[in-house]
Design a protein around this motif. Structure first.
Motif, PDB file in Angstrom:
ATOM      1  N   THR A   1       4.471   7.916 -14.257  1.00 46.50           N
ATOM      2  CA  THR A   1       4.072   7.762 -12.707  1.00 46.50           C
ATOM      3  C   THR A   1       2.393   7.185 -12.856  1.00 46.50           C
ATOM      4  OG1 THR A   1       5.086   9.821 -12.078  1.00 46.50           O
ATOM      5  CG2 THR A   1       3.098   9.361 -10.811  1.00 46.50           C
ATOM      6  N   ILE A   2       1.777   7.620 -13.957  1.00 48.26           N
ATOM      7  CA  ILE A   2       0.477   6.693 -14.062  1.00 48.26           C
ATOM      8  C   ILE A   2       0.560   5.353 -14.314  1.00 48.26           C
ATOM      9  CG2 ILE A   2      -1.820   6.482 -15.336  1.00 48.26           C
ATOM     10  CD1 ILE A   2      -1.411   9.683 -15.816  1.00 48.26           C
ATOM     11  N   PHE A   3       1.667   4.803 -15.085  1.00 48.32           N
ATOM     12  CA  PHE A   3       1.762   3.467 -15.435  1.00 48.32           C
ATOM     13  C   PHE A   3       2.217   2.571 -14.124  1.00 48.32           C
ATOM     14  CE2 PHE A   3       4.933   0.304 -16.105  1.00 48.32           C
ATOM     15  CZ  PHE A   3       4.521  -0.644 -16.835  1.00 48.32           C
ATOM     16  N   TRP A   4       3.219   3.441 -13.354  1.00 45.21           N
ATOM     17  CA  TRP A   4       3.506   2.791 -12.135  1.00 45.21           C
ATOM     18  C   TRP A   4       2.401   2.561 -10.902  1.00 45.21           C
ATOM     19  CZ3 TRP A   4       7.063  -0.716 -12.446  1.00 45.21           C
ATOM     20  CH2 TRP A   4       8.160  -0.670 -13.286  1.00 45.21           C
ATOM     21  N   LEU A   5       1.733   3.817 -11.162  1.00 44.72           N
ATOM     22  CA  LEU A   5       0.366   3.759 -10.039  1.00 44.72           C
ATOM     23  C   LEU A   5      -0.471   2.507 -10.547  1.00 44.72           C
ATOM     24  CD1 LEU A   5      -1.408   5.216  -7.849  1.00 44.72           C
ATOM     25  CD2 LEU A   5      -2.262   6.480  -9.847  1.00 44.72           C
ATOM     26  N   ILE A   6      -0.826   2.561 -11.611  1.00 42.52           N
ATOM     27  CA  ILE A   6      -1.613   1.226 -12.163  1.00 42.52           C
ATOM     28  C   ILE A   6      -0.868   0.056 -11.891  1.00 42.52           C
ATOM     29  CG2 ILE A   6      -2.807   0.268 -14.122  1.00 42.52           C
ATOM     30  CD1 ILE A   6      -3.327   3.068 -15.229  1.00 42.52           C
TER      31      ILE A   6
ATOM     32  N   MET B   1       0.757  -1.283   0.001  1.00 43.86           N
ATOM     33  CA  MET B   1       0.244  -0.065   0.003  1.00 43.86           C
ATOM     34  C   MET B   1       0.730   1.349   0.185  1.00 43.86           C
ATOM     35  SD  MET B   1      -3.227   0.848  -0.144  1.00 43.86           S
ATOM     36  CE  MET B   1      -4.273   2.181   0.099  1.00 43.86           C
ATOM     37  N   GLY B   2       1.987   1.013   0.460  1.00 45.32           N
ATOM     38  CA  GLY B   2       2.907   2.393   0.587  1.00 45.32           C
ATOM     39  C   GLY B   2       3.337   2.757  -0.899  1.00 45.32           C
ATOM     40  N   GLU B   3       3.561   1.566  -1.507  1.00 45.16           N
ATOM     41  CA  GLU B   3       4.035   2.093  -3.096  1.00 45.16           C
ATOM     42  C   GLU B   3       2.956   2.893  -3.779  1.00 45.16           C
ATOM     43  OE1 GLU B   3       6.344   1.531  -5.499  1.00 45.16           O
ATOM     44  OE2 GLU B   3       7.570   1.315  -3.645  1.00 45.16           O
ATOM     45  N   VAL B   4       1.500   2.359  -3.544  1.00 49.95           N
ATOM     46  CA  VAL B   4       0.711   3.084  -4.125  1.00 49.95           C
ATOM     47  C   VAL B   4       0.391   4.653  -3.580  1.00 49.95           C
ATOM     48  CG1 VAL B   4      -1.938   3.230  -4.292  1.00 49.95           C
ATOM     49  CG2 VAL B   4      -0.894   1.117  -4.419  1.00 49.95           C
ATOM     50  N   LEU B   5       0.515   4.732  -2.441  1.00 45.51           N
ATOM     51  CA  LEU B   5       0.512   6.128  -1.740  1.00 45.51           C
ATOM     52  C   LEU B   5       1.588   6.738  -2.274  1.00 45.51           C
ATOM     53  CD1 LEU B   5      -0.770   7.923   0.134  1.00 45.51           C
ATOM     54  CD2 LEU B   5       0.844   6.961   1.971  1.00 45.51           C
TER      55      LEU B   5
ATOM     56  N   TRP C   1       3.136   6.694  -5.209  1.00 42.71           N
ATOM     57  CA  TRP C   1       2.799   7.402  -6.632  1.00 42.71           C
ATOM     58  C   TRP C   1       1.501   8.142  -6.749  1.00 42.71           C
ATOM     59  CZ3 TRP C   1       6.421   6.620  -9.519  1.00 42.71           C
ATOM     60  CH2 TRP C   1       7.246   5.565  -9.485  1.00 42.71           C
ATOM     61  N   ILE C   2       0.770   8.216  -5.714  1.00 42.88           N
ATOM     62  CA  ILE C   2      -0.565   9.112  -5.628  1.00 42.88           C
ATOM     63  C   ILE C   2       0.240  10.501  -5.248  1.00 42.88           C
ATOM     64  CG2 ILE C   2      -2.625   9.785  -4.459  1.00 42.88           C
ATOM     65  CD1 ILE C   2      -3.223   6.843  -4.164  1.00 42.88           C
ATOM     66  N   ILE C   3       1.037  10.512  -4.447  1.00 45.35           N
ATOM     67  CA  ILE C   3       1.574  11.832  -3.985  1.00 45.35           C
ATOM     68  C   ILE C   3       2.509  12.297  -5.147  1.00 45.35           C
ATOM     69  CG2 ILE C   3       3.335  13.100  -2.668  1.00 45.35           C
ATOM     70  CD1 ILE C   3       2.527  10.909  -0.405  1.00 45.35           C
ATOM     71  N   SER C   4       3.159  11.464  -5.963  1.00 41.93           N
ATOM     72  CA  SER C   4       3.785  11.896  -7.106  1.00 41.93           C
ATOM     73  C   SER C   4       2.947  12.433  -8.139  1.00 41.93           C
ATOM     74  CB  SER C   4       4.632  10.739  -7.681  1.00 41.93           C
ATOM     75  OG  SER C   4       5.249  10.997  -8.734  1.00 41.93           O
ATOM     76  N   PHE C   5       1.845  11.673  -8.505  1.00 40.44           N
ATOM     77  CA  PHE C   5       0.621  12.118  -9.410  1.00 40.44           C
ATOM     78  C   PHE C   5       0.237  13.671  -9.099  1.00 40.44           C
ATOM     79  CE2 PHE C   5      -3.501  12.250 -10.643  1.00 40.44           C
ATOM     80  CZ  PHE C   5      -3.503  12.071 -11.977  1.00 40.44           C
ATOM     81  N   VAL C   6       0.040  13.859  -7.726  1.00 36.62           N
ATOM     82  CA  VAL C   6      -0.677  15.179  -7.355  1.00 36.62           C
ATOM     83  C   VAL C   6       0.281  16.208  -7.326  1.00 36.62           C
ATOM     84  CG1 VAL C   6      -1.262  16.464  -5.291  1.00 36.62           C
ATOM     85  CG2 VAL C   6      -2.204  14.140  -5.701  1.00 36.62           C
ATOM     86  N   ILE C   7       1.814  16.023  -7.223  1.00 35.28           N
ATOM     87  CA  ILE C   7       2.553  17.021  -7.502  1.00 35.28           C
ATOM     88  C   ILE C   7       2.869  17.285  -8.823  1.00 35.28           C
ATOM     89  CG2 ILE C   7       5.197  17.289  -7.362  1.00 35.28           C
ATOM     90  CD1 ILE C   7       5.085  15.865  -4.447  1.00 35.28           C
ATOM     91  N   LEU C   8       2.812  16.077  -9.531  1.00 31.18           N
ATOM     92  CA  LEU C   8       3.237  16.431 -11.132  1.00 31.18           C
ATOM     93  C   LEU C   8       1.836  17.006 -11.894  1.00 31.18           C
ATOM     94  CD1 LEU C   8       4.617  13.109 -12.052  1.00 31.18           C
ATOM     95  CD2 LEU C   8       5.724  15.230 -12.694  1.00 31.18           C
ATOM     96  N   ILE C   9       0.677  16.746 -11.548  1.00 33.36           N
ATOM     97  CA  ILE C   9      -0.555  17.677 -11.857  1.00 33.36           C
ATOM     98  C   ILE C   9      -0.386  19.056 -11.604  1.00 33.36           C
ATOM     99  CG2 ILE C   9      -3.102  17.940 -11.589  1.00 33.36           C
ATOM    100  CD1 ILE C   9      -2.251  15.743 -13.440  1.00 33.36           C
ATOM    101  N   THR C  10       0.154  19.253 -10.050  1.00 29.54           N
ATOM    102  CA  THR C  10       0.357  20.642  -9.875  1.00 29.54           C
ATOM    103  C   THR C  10       1.373  21.531 -10.703  1.00 29.54           C
ATOM    104  OG1 THR C  10      -0.148  20.291  -7.608  1.00 29.54           O
ATOM    105  CG2 THR C  10       0.919  22.292  -8.050  1.00 29.54           C
ATOM    106  N   LEU C  11       2.385  20.509 -10.878  1.00 27.51           N
ATOM    107  CA  LEU C  11       3.679  21.298 -12.069  1.00 27.51           C
ATOM    108  C   LEU C  11       3.031  21.759 -13.358  1.00 27.51           C
ATOM    109  CD1 LEU C  11       6.538  19.054 -11.242  1.00 27.51           C
ATOM    110  CD2 LEU C  11       6.405  21.795 -10.828  1.00 27.51           C
TER     111      LEU C  11
END
Length: 137
Positions: A123-128, A1-5, A7-17
């Motif tokens: 990031t989306i790939f690794w999240l999925i 579950m830590g890996e998913v979290l 990638w979610i944090i990474s996804f949010v940061i990238l969307i902000t960028l």
């Protein structure tokens, strides 16, 4: 579950960028079509340049701390570019030169956007992949 979290944090940061870079591109396009004056455009862009650099640096360090070496290495050229601009005091847009450098500034931001979108797709790939891996176990 830590890996998913992670990638979610990474996804949010990238969307902000992506949002910050698109905001800068919109400000440059508004200036190009004379919707706003050079001072307003430069102040809007300069307001978000430093937070963009800090957020991208945080993302690179975040990848290092979470052990995602490939993603951290992918972030290094962009981090170096931002550091290089900041150290030479070229990270801010000059109000008096903004019309002369308008095409160059738009190209820089389009390359940044393409770079961040590539990172976002990875990031989306690794999240999925991480989500599917969690459910298999």
């Amino acid at each position: 579950m830590g890996e998913v979290l992670t990638w979610i944090i990474s996804f949010v940061i990238l969307i902000t960028l992506v949002g910050l870079i698109v905001y800068q591109l919109i400000s440059l396009a508004d200036l190009e079509f004379d919707y706003i004056n050079p001072y307003d455009s430069a102040s809007r862009i300069n307001f978000v340049v430093l937070p963009e650099s800090i957020l991208q640096g945080f993302l690179c360090v975040f990848y290092l701390f979470t052990g995602h070496w490939f993603m951290a290495l992918l972030c290094v050229p962009y981090l170096y570019y931002n550091f290089h601009l900041y150290s030479r005091k070229q990270h801010l847009i000059d109000v008096t030169e903004i019309f002369n450098l308008l095409d160059w500034e738009k190209k820089k931001r389009l390359f940044k956007l393409a770079y961040i979108v590539l990172t976002l797709f990875l990031t989306i790939f690794w999240l999925i992949y991480s989500t599917l891996d969690v459910y298999e176990e």
